[in-house]
Design an enzyme around this catalytic site. Structure first.
Site, PDB file in Angstrom:
ATOM      1  N   PHE A 114      61.284 -27.037  45.346  1.00 43.86           N
ATOM      2  CA  PHE A 114      62.254 -26.568  45.308  1.00 43.86           C
ATOM      3  C   PHE A 114      62.679 -27.609  43.763  1.00 43.86           C
ATOM      4  CE2 PHE A 114      66.885 -26.584  43.955  1.00 43.86           C
ATOM      5  CZ  PHE A 114      67.689 -25.247  43.344  1.00 43.86           C
ATOM      6  N   GLN A 115      62.999 -27.066  41.995  1.00 49.91           N
ATOM      7  CA  GLN A 115      62.985 -27.362  41.053  1.00 49.91           C
ATOM      8  C   GLN A 115      61.876 -28.613  40.691  1.00 49.91           C
ATOM      9  OE1 GLN A 115      67.270 -28.889  40.280  1.00 49.91           O
ATOM     10  NE2 GLN A 115      68.246 -26.895  40.382  1.00 49.91           N
ATOM     11  N   LYS A 139      62.609 -38.388  42.504  1.00 52.23           N
ATOM     12  CA  LYS A 139      64.366 -38.840  42.993  1.00 52.23           C
ATOM     13  C   LYS A 139      63.650 -40.271  43.572  1.00 52.23           C
ATOM     14  CE  LYS A 139      68.096 -37.130  45.125  1.00 52.23           C
ATOM     15  NZ  LYS A 139      69.125 -35.668  45.365  1.00 52.23           N
ATOM     16  N   MET A 149      67.214 -14.450   6.992  1.00 49.23           N
ATOM     17  CA  MET A 149      65.240 -14.709   6.757  1.00 49.23           C
ATOM     18  C   MET A 149      64.435 -14.065   7.011  1.00 49.23           C
ATOM     19  SD  MET A 149      64.464 -16.793   4.065  1.00 49.23           S
ATOM     20  CE  MET A 149      64.121 -18.851   3.942  1.00 49.23           C
ATOM     21  N   GLU A 169      71.228 -28.465  28.138  1.00 47.13           N
ATOM     22  CA  GLU A 169      69.737 -29.309  27.812  1.00 47.13           C
ATOM     23  C   GLU A 169      69.015 -29.228  26.459  1.00 47.13           C
ATOM     24  OE1 GLU A 169      69.458 -28.320  30.964  1.00 47.13           O
ATOM     25  OE2 GLU A 169      69.717 -29.544  32.770  1.00 47.13           O
TER      26      GLU A 169
HETATM   27  C1  LIG Z   1      63.713 -20.564  17.622  1.00 46.45           C
HETATM   28  C2  LIG Z   1      63.971 -19.857  16.493  1.00 46.45           C
HETATM   29  N1  LIG Z   1      64.486 -18.185  16.490  1.00 46.45           N
HETATM   30  C3  LIG Z   1      63.335 -17.491  15.554  1.00 46.45           C
HETATM   31  C4  LIG Z   1      63.237 -18.264  14.238  1.00 46.45           C
HETATM   32  C5  LIG Z   1      62.538 -17.027  13.056  1.00 46.45           C
HETATM   33  N2  LIG Z   1      63.751 -17.046  12.303  1.00 46.45           N
HETATM   34  C6  LIG Z   1      63.946 -18.054  11.072  1.00 46.45           C
HETATM   35  S1  LIG Z   1      65.192 -17.965   9.878  1.00 46.45           S
HETATM   36  C7  LIG Z   1      65.471 -16.348  10.865  1.00 46.45           C
HETATM   37  C8  LIG Z   1      67.065 -15.778  10.442  1.00 46.45           C
HETATM   38  C9  LIG Z   1      68.089 -17.097  10.854  1.00 46.45           C
HETATM   39  O1  LIG Z   1      69.350 -15.964  10.901  1.00 46.45           O
HETATM   40  P1  LIG Z   1      70.570 -16.527  10.998  1.00 46.45           P
HETATM   41  O2  LIG Z   1      71.446 -18.270  11.543  1.00 46.45           O
HETATM   42  O3  LIG Z   1      71.943 -15.918  10.438  1.00 46.45           O
HETATM   43  O4  LIG Z   1      70.081 -17.602   9.162  1.00 46.45           O
HETATM   44  P2  LIG Z   1      70.427 -16.642   7.766  1.00 46.45           P
HETATM   45  O5  LIG Z   1      69.364 -16.679   7.290  1.00 46.45           O
HETATM   46  O6  LIG Z   1      71.477 -15.546   7.606  1.00 46.45           O
HETATM   47  O7  LIG Z   1      71.288 -17.764   7.442  1.00 46.45           O
HETATM   48  C10 LIG Z   1      65.003 -16.440  12.333  1.00 46.45           C
HETATM   49  C11 LIG Z   1      65.232 -15.062  13.513  1.00 46.45           C
HETATM   50  C12 LIG Z   1      63.084 -19.812  13.957  1.00 46.45           C
HETATM   51  N3  LIG Z   1      62.951 -19.951  12.899  1.00 46.45           N
HETATM   52  N4  LIG Z   1      64.067 -20.321  15.525  1.00 46.45           N
END
Ligand SMILES: Cc1ncc(C[n+]2csc(CCOP(=O)(O)OP(=O)(O)O)c2C)c(N)n1
Ligand SMILES: [Mg+2]
Lengths: 188, 586
Positions: B116-117, B166, B484, B54
């Site tokens: 439920f749910q 529902k 990042m 979803e």
């Molecule tokens: C749902 C979620 N969890 C954690 C983060 C924190 N976060 C930001 S960038 C990143 C790394 C992303 O890695 P990747 O998709 O491989 O991209 P890259 O930076 O290596 O290009 C994380 C963990 C986020 N933005 N969103």
């Protein structure tokens, strides 16, 4: 111009962040006209808790049964910037029709109702009744050992009465929180 | 109304959607929404796209909405279906994307019993929607759905949710037509403050060092806002920069374009923001990724702020001239009055200002050191841009370094062509968004520029792409790192790389093959162009596993807690730390 940065110099995070709201904080009384529908209070309170605003006092009741409108009166504290944000955020909500800042609009009548239960005998009992008279508190219930007083007035008046009753056997207090309207013939 | 005129709640839902012009719904069925799915089955006007989670339905609806300007629609069941939609709702709220989520709920007589749910869906989604409704009476269902569309699409757009128990779907009730509902719940827009407008124009005429800073609000406001913005830039010859959300409202090939601003914006954009004496902010919100350190943000400028949302005014930055209303309307008024007054600008000073800007451009802040042995991620994006820009193209991204490189190195000539999660920064956004975009634009080239870690977060959507034959191109910049995060750990946390690498990655080519689609792996810079062409030419979905340099950092960068003129331009070695104040910020 660029920041010279050495890799990995920083060993720990720091928590000495400057408080951005060091400016002067003041209490504001907001009168909020909302649709009387389920969840509306939760929305308003959720806004305050979610965005970290203060609630010093809150009252709510339906004031226009035909139009299904309620008036929420909130006393909140914040810098002018925060108060403006609160009003703007409230105004964004779908069931909110009007937000009136009574503190900015001019003089407002602000009242609170409180009920005090005082359990005492002898001189203390007499003294509590005497003071209640001075404050124009009504006796709404009594037993041989207790009085229950009803008092309406400003929050300061209610605070003062509570302070006086404390050594005289004050057992319990219930307060409504503040309701307020603008003074004069203007509706807010 | 006679019994004969009544229809079931489930029929009402479908009828109301058709009335609203909806032709596509993204969703996933379950017990509490079965009556609506039953109706869906018995009609032909609405196409339903079965996602695999979803959350993906909500992002797909966002991609659909942002690439078309229409409202995205989602069906989810109660409980887990509804809770799975929370990230997408929050994402849409942060980025002002209009979507309508219709959720099934346990029957009214069971609400509150831990059925439920059962989940308190309106309670859970209250802070992540513009508004939400629990409908307890079938007679109010149509009206509520029409209201939901109005709220989602008017003013500052955003997500809404309608929770339908529902028994309300089964019960019969009267249908209310779209144009029969009272619109008294719509917020009145305040009239534009003409004195303030004139003051802003007067300041614009005198400005010595002006800058226009535009955001997603221009795109949300529509084509006429975009046209006005372009006319204003052309008429004044002012420099323009945009936020991540605003890319495409001014063409990247335009001569006044400075590139994106903010944390990973260009040197020229950020320096212009810092040194300007007149700032015209249009449909943007002074987000912390834009401003850097608040008390050092553009210290000497007169700031004009055009925004439809009064709560955006003076929230982070105090401005001199707030102009509240629909950007397109204010802009056209501003331009008309400015023209009436003789279309004046401070030409002489403007020439000098452009000289400074051009000297900042010479810094070439997006420069990087290329390599012939390993693919640099910047180079990969540059080649992707070069080889796809002539196509009728839409781009989505995931979140991380790759997202910033895509924003820096890809050029957008038109609005609604660039879909990325800005405000919430949701990893897992890009793949399902690309699906929503492709559904709306079946004949266009839709590319998701992804990081391997983000992409894995919604990789189950491969099933959706295959089922509906959506030729979405998943261009994964695979650095085997949460790049990042790794970058921040390098710069701020003593090179302690706590859990920021992607271990146990799948073989992406085999993964593609497992789904019967094409997988391409590329690790040689010399092969890159050919492989990208192969991806474009393949008539179905492609997973492109682009193995890139693992330790590349994204520059320029304004570290948290620093000002615009304190950007880091590239790897540095001399002693000078990010302050402790900055380290605590995100
Ligand atoms: C749902 C979620 N969890 C954690 C983060 C924190 N976060 C930001 S960038 C990143 C790394 C992303 O890695 P990747 O998709 O491989 O991209 P890259 O930076 O290596 O290009 C994380 C963990 C986020 N933005 N969103
Ligand atoms: Mg990565």
């Amino acid at each position: 111009m660029s920041l010279k940065l050495k890799k990995g110099v920083n060993k720990q995070s720091a928590y000495n962040l400057r408080d951005p709201n060091l400016d002067y904080e003041a209490a504001h009384t907001l009168s909020i006209i909302v649709d009387n529908e389920s969840g509306v209070l939760a929305r308003v309170i959720g806004l305050f808790s979610g965005r970290g605003y203060n609630i010093d006092s809150l009252t709510v009741a339906e004031v226009d049964p035909d139009g299904h409108r309620s008036r929420i009166t909130i006393v909140t504290t914040g810098t002018p910037k925060v108060i403006n944000q609160i009003k703007a955020q409230l105004n964004r909500m779908v069931p909110v029709h009007e937000v009136i800042d009574l503190t900015l609009k001019g003089k407002a009548v602000q009242r609170e109702l409180a009920i005090f239960k005082v359990v005492a005998n002898g001189n203390q009992r007499v003294e509590s009744l005497r003071l209640a008279d001075v404050f124009r508190a009504k006796v709404v219930d009594s037993t041989l050992k207790s009085f229950t007083f009803e008092l309406t007035g400003t929050s300061e008046k209610i605070d003062a009465f509570a302070e006086l009753m404390a050594p005289l056997g004050l057992e319990e207090i219930a307060r409504t929180g503040i309701v307020a309207l603008l003074r004069g013939d203007n509706s807010s | 109304m006679t019994q004969a005129n009544k229809i079931t709640g489930a029929e009402i839902v479908i009828k109301a959607l058709i009335d609203q012009g909806v032709d596509t719904v993204f969703g996933y069925p379950g017990g509490a929404i079965l009556p609506i799915y039953d109706e869906l089955f018995q009609q032909k006007k609405i196409k339903h796209i079965l996602v695999r989670h979803e959350q993906a339905a909500t992002h797909a609806a966002e991609g659909y909405a942002r690439s078309t300007g229409k409202i995205g629609v989602v069906f989810v069941t109660s409980g887990p279906g509804a809770t799975n939609s929370v990230t997408g709702l929050t994402d849409a709220l942060m980025d002002s994307v209009p979507i309508v989520v219709i959720s099934g709920q346990v029957p009214t007589f069971m609400i509150g019993n831990d059925a439920f749910q059962e989940a308190d869906t309106v309670g859970i989604t209250r802070p992540c929607t513009k508004h939400n409704w629990l409908v307890k009476d079938t007679n109010k269902l149509a009206e509520t759905i029409h209201k939901a569309f109005e709220v989602a699409g008017t003013g500052r757009p955003g997500p809404v949710l309608v929770d339908v128990p529902k028994d309300v779907q089964f019960a019969s009730g009267c249908y209310t037509k779209k144009n029969e509902i009272k619109k008294n719940f719509i917020k009145k827009e305040p009239s534009i403050d003409l004195n303030m407008l004139d003051e802003a124009i007067y300041r614009l005429e005198l400005a010595e060092r002006p800058i226009i800073y535009s955001g997603g609000g221009v795109i949300n406001s529509g084509q006429s806002a975009v046209n006005s913005l372009r006319n204003l830039v052309a008429g004044t010859n002012f420099p323009i920069t945009s936020t991540l959300m605003g890319l495409g409202s001014y063409p990247a090939s335009g001569k006044n374009w400075l590139g994106m601003l903010g944390m990973h914006g260009t040197y020229e954009a950020n320096m212009s923001m810092h040194d300007c004496d007149f700032m015209l902010c249009i449909g943007a919100r002074f987000d912390d990724r834009i401003t850097g350190r608040i008390d050092a943000f553009s210290p000497n400028s007169y700031k004009v702020h055009l925004d439809i949302d009064p709560s955006s005014i003076n929230k982070n930055i105090t401005v001199d001239a707030p102009l509240i209303g629909d950007v397109s309307q204010i802009l056209s008024m501003l331009i008309a009055r400015w023209k009436e007054r003789g279309s004046k600008v401070n030409k002489k000073k403007l020439t000098a200002w452009w000289k400074s800007i051009n000297s900042w451009k010479e810094v070439q802040s997006l420069g990087y050191e290329n390599s012939s042995s390993v693919i640099k991620p910047q180079y990969a994006v540059q080649r992707l841009e070069e080889l796809t820009k002539s196509y009728n193209r839409f781009v989505s991204t995931e979140v991380g370094q790759h997202q910033m490189w895509a924003a820096q190195f890809m050029g957008f000539e038109e609005p609604n062509r660039w879909m990325t999660s800005g405000g919430l920064g949701t990893m897992g956004y890009g793949f399902p968004a690309s699906i929503g975009i492709q559904i709306a634009h079946p004949n266009s080239l839709v590319i998701n520029v992804a990081g391997e870690a983000s992409w894995l977060m919604n990789m189950q959507e491969l099933g959706t792409a295959v089922q509906y034959r959506l030729p979405v191109k998943q261009f994964i910049l695979n650095n085997e790192r949460l790049g990042m995060v790794r970058q921040w750990q390098e710069l701020l946390h003593g090179e302690r790389y706590s859990h920021s690498w992607s271990d146990a990655l799948p073989d992406f080519v085999k993964l593609a093959e497992a789904y019967g689609i094409k997988g391409i792996r590329c690790e040689d810079p010399a092969m890159l162009d050919d492989n990208i062409r192969e991806m474009i030419d393949y008539p179905g979905p492609v997973i492109f596993d682009c193995l890139v340099e693992k330790h590349e950092n994204c520059f320029p960068m304004i570290p948290s807690g620093k000002a615009h003129n304190e950007m880091i331009l590239g790897e540095q070695t001399e002693e000078n730390s990010i302050s402790d104040d900055g380290a605590v910020l995100v």
